[in-house]
Design a protein around this motif. Structure first.
Motif, short mmCIF file in Angstrom:
data_model
loop_
_atom_site.label_atom_id
_atom_site.label_comp_id
_atom_site.label_asym_id
_atom_site.label_seq_id
_atom_site.Cartn_x
_atom_site.Cartn_y
_atom_site.Cartn_z
N UNK A 1 0.83 -1.24 -0.16
CA UNK A 1 0.11 -0.12 -0.10
C UNK A 1 0.80 1.21 0.05
N UNK A 2 1.99 1.29 0.73
CA UNK A 2 2.61 2.22 0.72
C UNK A 2 3.76 2.55 -0.42
N UNK A 3 3.88 1.46 -1.12
CA UNK A 3 4.43 1.46 -2.31
C UNK A 3 3.60 2.04 -3.61
N UNK A 4 2.22 1.60 -3.50
CA UNK A 4 1.38 2.29 -4.33
C UNK A 4 0.92 3.74 -4.10
N UNK A 5 0.97 4.21 -3.08
CA UNK A 5 0.88 5.66 -2.73
C UNK A 5 2.10 6.36 -3.40
N UNK A 6 3.22 5.82 -3.03
CA UNK A 6 4.53 6.44 -3.51
C UNK A 6 4.55 6.32 -5.24
#
Length: 247
Positions: free
Chosen positions: A197-202
């Motif tokens: 989820x963090x990578x997707x946001x980035x």
């Protein structure tokens, strides 16, 4: 990752509609005038080799993703000599002294071109490989749009001058797949990558930011080209007026 790739495709479709690309298609303007923005992109083009060598490239590649990033950087880190050769052929080499060129490159006319290099470095220098791939994919998409247009303009210019234009012409365009992973199986690998989820946001943030700065860049290039054309038209009108006064 497929969601991010779809976002890049959507953003790139919007990018391709920008006024700069309409300007490049306008055959009422001479091909040399349509490529008159070339000096304005010099800072970014010359920096792009360094971005590939020192920012995108993984010093100690271990995973398939890292090896693929590195393979891409080895392909893209040496295009700048083609750009220099085309500047020569387009007649820009004799227009400024070295100090004048430095003042020009760091002037307000080229500020977005400089910022482009700096911002791409900021997005990727400390980024995870998966975010680097996303950034490279977005950058490659914008390049494909630009070189698809300039290659046609360069072909028109070749018919006039008899010279081949490597950077702006078909040679460079045919090397640009429009994707970060142009090697066999590369796109399949991209599509199967799973993002946290963090990578997707980035990834969303990086894609949006990259298309935003590249969009701003196109307006800078268009403004510069139009200014050159206006100055040329004014000069030609001055010549015509002088000639009329003599007859």
């Amino acid at each position: 990752m497929q969601e991010i790739l779809s976002l890049i495709e959507e953003k790139n479709h919007e990018y391709a509609q920008l006024p700069l690309f309409q300007f490049l298609e306008d055959k009422t303007i001479s091909p040399s005038q349509r490529l008159s923005f070339a000096p304005c992109i010099a800072h970014f083009i010359m920096s792009f080799g360094d971005l590939n060598k020192y920012v995108f490239r993984e010093k100690q590649a271990v995973t398939k993703v890292e090896y693929m990033i590195n393979e891409h950087t080895y392909e893209d880190d040496h295009h700048w000599p083609w750009f220099i050769n085309d500047l020569e052929k387009l007649g820009f080499n004799s227009q400024m002294s070295f100090t004048q060129m430095l003042r020009f490159l760091w002037s307000e006319q080229c500020k977005v071109s400089r910022q482009l290099s700096y911002q791409l470095s900021a997005y990727t220098l400390q980024a995870e490989p998966i975010i680097k791939i996303v950034a490279i994919e977005a950058i490659e998409a914008t390049g494909h749009v630009l070189f698809a247009k300039t290659s046609k303009v360069a072909a028109e210019l070749t018919e006039i001058t008899g010279q081949k234009y490597t950077y702006f012409g078909d040679f460079h365009f045919n090397l640009e797949s429009g994707h970060a992973m142009g090697t066999e199986g590369g796109e399949d690998l991209l599509e199967t990558l799973q993002l946290t989820e963090s990578q997707r946001y980035q990834a969303y943030e990086v894609v949006n930011n990259i298309f935003s700065i590249f969009t701003e860049w196109t307006y800078e290039l268009l403004a510069y080209a139009q200014k050159q054309n206006s100055e040329l038209e004014a000069y030609e009108q001055e010549i015509r007026n002088s000639f009329a006064a003599c007859v």
